[in-house]
Write a protein that holds these residues in place. Sequence first.
Motif, PDB file in Angstrom:
ATOM      1  N   ALA A   1      -9.809  -1.180  -4.428  1.00  0.00           N
ATOM      2  CA  ALA A   1      -8.047  -1.008  -4.740  1.00  0.00           C
ATOM      3  C   ALA A   1      -7.794   0.180  -4.121  1.00  0.00           C
ATOM      4  CB  ALA A   1      -7.380  -1.935  -5.971  1.00  0.00           C
ATOM      5  N   GLY A   2      -9.011   1.024  -3.784  1.00  0.00           N
ATOM      6  CA  GLY A   2      -8.541   2.300  -3.848  1.00  0.00           C
ATOM      7  C   GLY A   2      -8.852   3.384  -4.765  1.00  0.00           C
TER       8      GLY A   2
ATOM      9  N   TYR B   1     -17.126  -2.303  -7.138  1.00  0.00           N
ATOM     10  CA  TYR B   1     -15.660  -1.785  -6.830  1.00  0.00           C
ATOM     11  C   TYR B   1     -16.872  -1.048  -5.492  1.00  0.00           C
ATOM     12  CZ  TYR B   1     -11.976   0.376  -6.962  1.00  0.00           C
ATOM     13  OH  TYR B   1     -10.012   0.915  -7.191  1.00  0.00           O
ATOM     14  N   LEU B   2     -15.945  -1.596  -4.744  1.00  0.00           N
ATOM     15  CA  LEU B   2     -15.861  -0.812  -3.124  1.00  0.00           C
ATOM     16  C   LEU B   2     -15.062   0.132  -2.550  1.00  0.00           C
ATOM     17  CD1 LEU B   2     -17.526  -2.747  -1.161  1.00  0.00           C
ATOM     18  CD2 LEU B   2     -16.139  -4.269  -1.056  1.00  0.00           C
ATOM     19  N   MET B   3     -15.219   0.669  -2.566  1.00  0.00           N
ATOM     20  CA  MET B   3     -14.288   2.750  -1.662  1.00  0.00           C
ATOM     21  C   MET B   3     -15.126   2.866  -0.284  1.00  0.00           C
ATOM     22  SD  MET B   3     -11.279   3.839  -3.451  1.00  0.00           S
ATOM     23  CE  MET B   3     -13.087   5.258  -4.469  1.00  0.00           C
ATOM     24  N   ARG B   4     -14.826   1.967   0.948  1.00  0.00           N
ATOM     25  CA  ARG B   4     -15.877   3.356   1.685  1.00  0.00           C
ATOM     26  C   ARG B   4     -14.942   4.382   1.557  1.00  0.00           C
ATOM     27  NH1 ARG B   4     -14.928  -1.020   7.183  1.00  0.00           N
ATOM     28  NH2 ARG B   4     -16.386  -3.008   5.918  1.00  0.00           N
ATOM     29  N   PHE B   5     -15.964   5.087   1.971  1.00  0.00           N
ATOM     30  CA  PHE B   5     -15.431   6.762   2.643  1.00  0.00           C
ATOM     31  C   PHE B   5     -14.889   6.855   3.630  1.00  0.00           C
ATOM     32  CE2 PHE B   5     -20.242   6.799   3.321  1.00  0.00           C
ATOM     33  CZ  PHE B   5     -20.046   7.342   4.745  1.00  0.00           C
TER      34      PHE B   5
ATOM     35  N   GLU C   1      -3.865   0.372  -1.096  1.00  0.00           N
ATOM     36  CA  GLU C   1      -3.946   1.473  -2.171  1.00  0.00           C
ATOM     37  C   GLU C   1      -2.924   1.385  -3.385  1.00  0.00           C
ATOM     38  OE1 GLU C   1      -7.492   4.527  -1.832  1.00  0.00           O
ATOM     39  OE2 GLU C   1      -5.416   6.064  -2.110  1.00  0.00           O
ATOM     40  N   ARG C   2      -2.513   1.865  -4.503  1.00  0.00           N
ATOM     41  CA  ARG C   2      -1.999   1.685  -5.058  1.00  0.00           C
ATOM     42  C   ARG C   2      -1.456   2.165  -6.360  1.00  0.00           C
ATOM     43  NH1 ARG C   2       2.290  -2.371  -6.033  1.00  0.00           N
ATOM     44  NH2 ARG C   2       4.568  -1.510  -5.664  1.00  0.00           N
TER      45      ARG C   2
ATOM     46  N   CYS D   1       0.634  -1.034  -0.333  1.00  0.00           N
ATOM     47  CA  CYS D   1       0.077   0.026   0.707  1.00  0.00           C
ATOM     48  C   CYS D   1       0.870   1.221  -0.375  1.00  0.00           C
ATOM     49  CB  CYS D   1      -0.928  -0.093   1.552  1.00  0.00           C
ATOM     50  SG  CYS D   1      -2.059   1.660   1.152  1.00  0.00           S
ATOM     51  N   ASP D   2       0.292   2.180  -0.287  1.00  0.00           N
ATOM     52  CA  ASP D   2       1.116   3.329  -0.781  1.00  0.00           C
ATOM     53  C   ASP D   2       1.017   4.679   0.041  1.00  0.00           C
ATOM     54  OD1 ASP D   2       2.247   2.109  -2.862  1.00  0.00           O
ATOM     55  OD2 ASP D   2       1.328   4.072  -5.137  1.00  0.00           O
TER      56      ASP D   2
END
Length: 334
Positions: free
Chosen positions: A120-121, A139-143, A91-92, A44-45
Amino acid sequence: MDRDEIKYYINKPETLKERASKICSELYGNRIFVRGLIEFSNLCDENCLYCGIRKGNRKIKRYKLSLKEIEEIAKRAYEFGIKTLVLQSGERGSEPIQKIVELVEKIREIDQNIRVTLSAGIRSYSDYKILKDAGVNRYLMRFETSDEDNYKFLRDGLFLKDRLLAIDNLRELGFEVGSGFMTGLPNETEETLINNILLCQKYGFDMVGIGPFIPSPDTPLADFEQSGIELTLKAAALIRIALPLSNIPATTAAASLVPNGRELMLTWGANVIMPNITPKGIKENYLLYPNKVCINEDFEESIKDMSSRAESIGKVLDFSYGDSKSFISRMATS
Ligand code: SAH
Ligand code: SF4
């Protein structure tokens, strides 16, 4: 729901639970959709303060599964009857998008109809388009939190508006979009929870993932006080009322906090479970938080266990695609 209605329910948990579970059984019967979760890399970055695999944590062993390993897991899951796979990683932004495309294509070769979810962000609009064209369905991206200042603090300088813009892009590109938040984060109040619910309602997410924040060792929040499961349960039930057609997973974090966490969520409005199908011996390195359940068992065992847990609350596992009703109705009207 408006602010007052949400407040009313927060103070009347039994009424809230009853209403949410009634809506859930009217719409989904006693069925729980199953997704297979593959944690394909812990690289992860980013440096989110809450997360055990943040870039700054030098104590963990980093890994990235090979295409062949992913193909093997996906095949095994498919043969077991799992038709929806969730691929998750750090997240990359630095990773060429083509690497993820290759992975999706490998899975598509098994069966064109498998539903592929990526988590994956943030990526650029053009990367998301490439992913959509390659066959990523969801696509799954929580806030994470609707509080802008807290988001910036917790995600080490990143901006909530960028996350929300990325979510807008996913939606525009036709993904089935999942988001969500953690409960019990530092600096959080009841107002934050209410705002989180209102944000989900405004965006009309097709899926909403909610889990308790669990302080993780070797992170700046390691010593933060753990909140109880009640907040997560209330949040799930409020989302079921605000967004009846959305899929809500009973999360691993809930089960890691209390042993019957997933069953509780399933009786408070959740309708999905995501057994971890990452191979044994690897998933122990994907520790977003400590005491993660199902680390030491093969997924077949976890699913068997989940099946009997489901039975204990009068529910059954459902291995169909489980497309979100919200997404289906959105597509029909667009
Ligand atoms: N890197 C991607 C996906 C992996 S993280 C992303 O950040 O979107 C997946 C989720 O794990 C995050 O969205 C966050 O809500 C959750 N998470 C991270 N650290 C956690 C912790 N300590 N306790 C509970 N959930 C956590
Ligand atoms: Fe990376 Fe996601 Fe963890 Fe943040 S939450 S550090 S983006 S894996």
